[in-house]
Motif scaffolding. Sequence first.
Motif, PDB file in Angstrom:
ATOM      1  N   ALA A 167       0.691  -1.264   0.111  1.00 13.80           N
ATOM      2  CA  ALA A 167      -0.199   0.073   0.053  1.00 13.80           C
ATOM      3  C   ALA A 167       0.688   1.237  -0.016  1.00 13.80           C
ATOM      4  O   ALA A 167       0.275   2.291  -0.191  1.00 13.80           O
ATOM      5  CB  ALA A 167      -0.923  -0.112   0.967  1.00 13.80           C
ATOM      6  N   LYS A 199      -3.225  -5.201  -0.934  1.00 13.53           N
ATOM      7  CA  LYS A 199      -4.132  -5.462  -1.608  1.00 13.53           C
ATOM      8  C   LYS A 199      -4.036  -6.513  -2.619  1.00 13.53           C
ATOM      9  O   LYS A 199      -2.922  -6.980  -2.808  1.00 13.53           O
ATOM     10  CB  LYS A 199      -4.811  -4.247  -2.274  1.00 13.53           C
ATOM     11  N   ASN A 230      -7.528  -1.263   3.251  1.00 14.66           N
ATOM     12  CA  ASN A 230      -6.330  -2.131   2.926  1.00 14.66           C
ATOM     13  C   ASN A 230      -6.416  -3.409   3.518  1.00 14.66           C
ATOM     14  O   ASN A 230      -7.262  -3.682   4.523  1.00 14.66           O
ATOM     15  CB  ASN A 230      -4.957  -1.419   3.286  1.00 14.66           C
TER      16      ASN A 230
END
Length: 350
Positions: A167, A199, A230
Amino acid sequence: MKTINQYIFVMLSFFLLVSCNNDGDTAVLSGFGAGELKASVTDIVLTNELNGNLVLSLAWNTAEPVVSPSDKYGTAADLVTNILQFSTESNFATIKEFTETNSAKSFIGSALNSLALNMGAKAGQPITLYARLKSVLGGNVEPEYSNVVSLNITPFEKAFYLYMPKANNYTDFSNKLCSREGDGKYEGYVEAAQWDNFKFSTEASMTTGTVFGSAPNSLYSLDSSSDQWNIWFDEGGYFLVKANTNTLTWSKTAITSFCVTGEFNGWSLSDDPMTYDSTTKKWSVTCNISTVLYGIQIIGNQNWDFKYGDNDATGELSAGESIAIAQTGVYTITMDLSDPTKYTYTITKN
């Protein structure tokens, strides 16, 4: 392109062949003949990375039939049906056909790979496919065939990936899971730090394919909507990660150990532990295998339900099997779980 030199003259029947106007003219069709087929390439080695890329184009020219007198009847080009044929035999004893409305057909990697596999090719082994164009003008006229083009195609075993971009920038797609059966069930081994956020993506991109985050307030539930959060690791370590895009769930199993066991160490689950190298992403151990009866196994987390072996001696690990050892001696055993398409190992006698 080669000029069509030979014309086949036929009387129009049914809707096409016999027609007379008030002045007694007879309509005659000319210009129907074989086309010429050309390929952009003839030797193609396919890979998973070429799935969405254009890898082959086949193009052809065909004559445009004309009904005489043309000033009254024009052309009859739309009456010709072009059929692209493929076969593994040069005599086209068995064929796969595609009816075409254009004068070319293009294949991306995944489509050509599927065609080759469906026609009997084996992954990693070249196969020759023969292609030709069949032109048909009504049931009462013999079809015309183009020249034959030989295509040497090496297909691959298609892998379906689920990438795990971090992320911090969503640009690192090196971590990924694989669905070997293409059934929406993915797995792979991943090293992660505590609180690493990521992800899942079905493509090595955040703008194509489907992106899964976690469902709000449900870490292990996947969500592809705009409400997704997330996903993160709440602990650091080395993990077996699984994801199921059918049930929209994922899981992680912390790997605390891999050990080599066999009759040589009394089937111990702790005497010969493997060491993990974060740089090479491999596990290894050196063992004195003093007896080779029944072979050896690699056991995860000191759990007999979590074991790997290789009955067929292919160098690829499978669950629940054993690895045969030809003779006693000191061996270095190395295991590589970094490629989710297949887990591999090597055994070297010292």
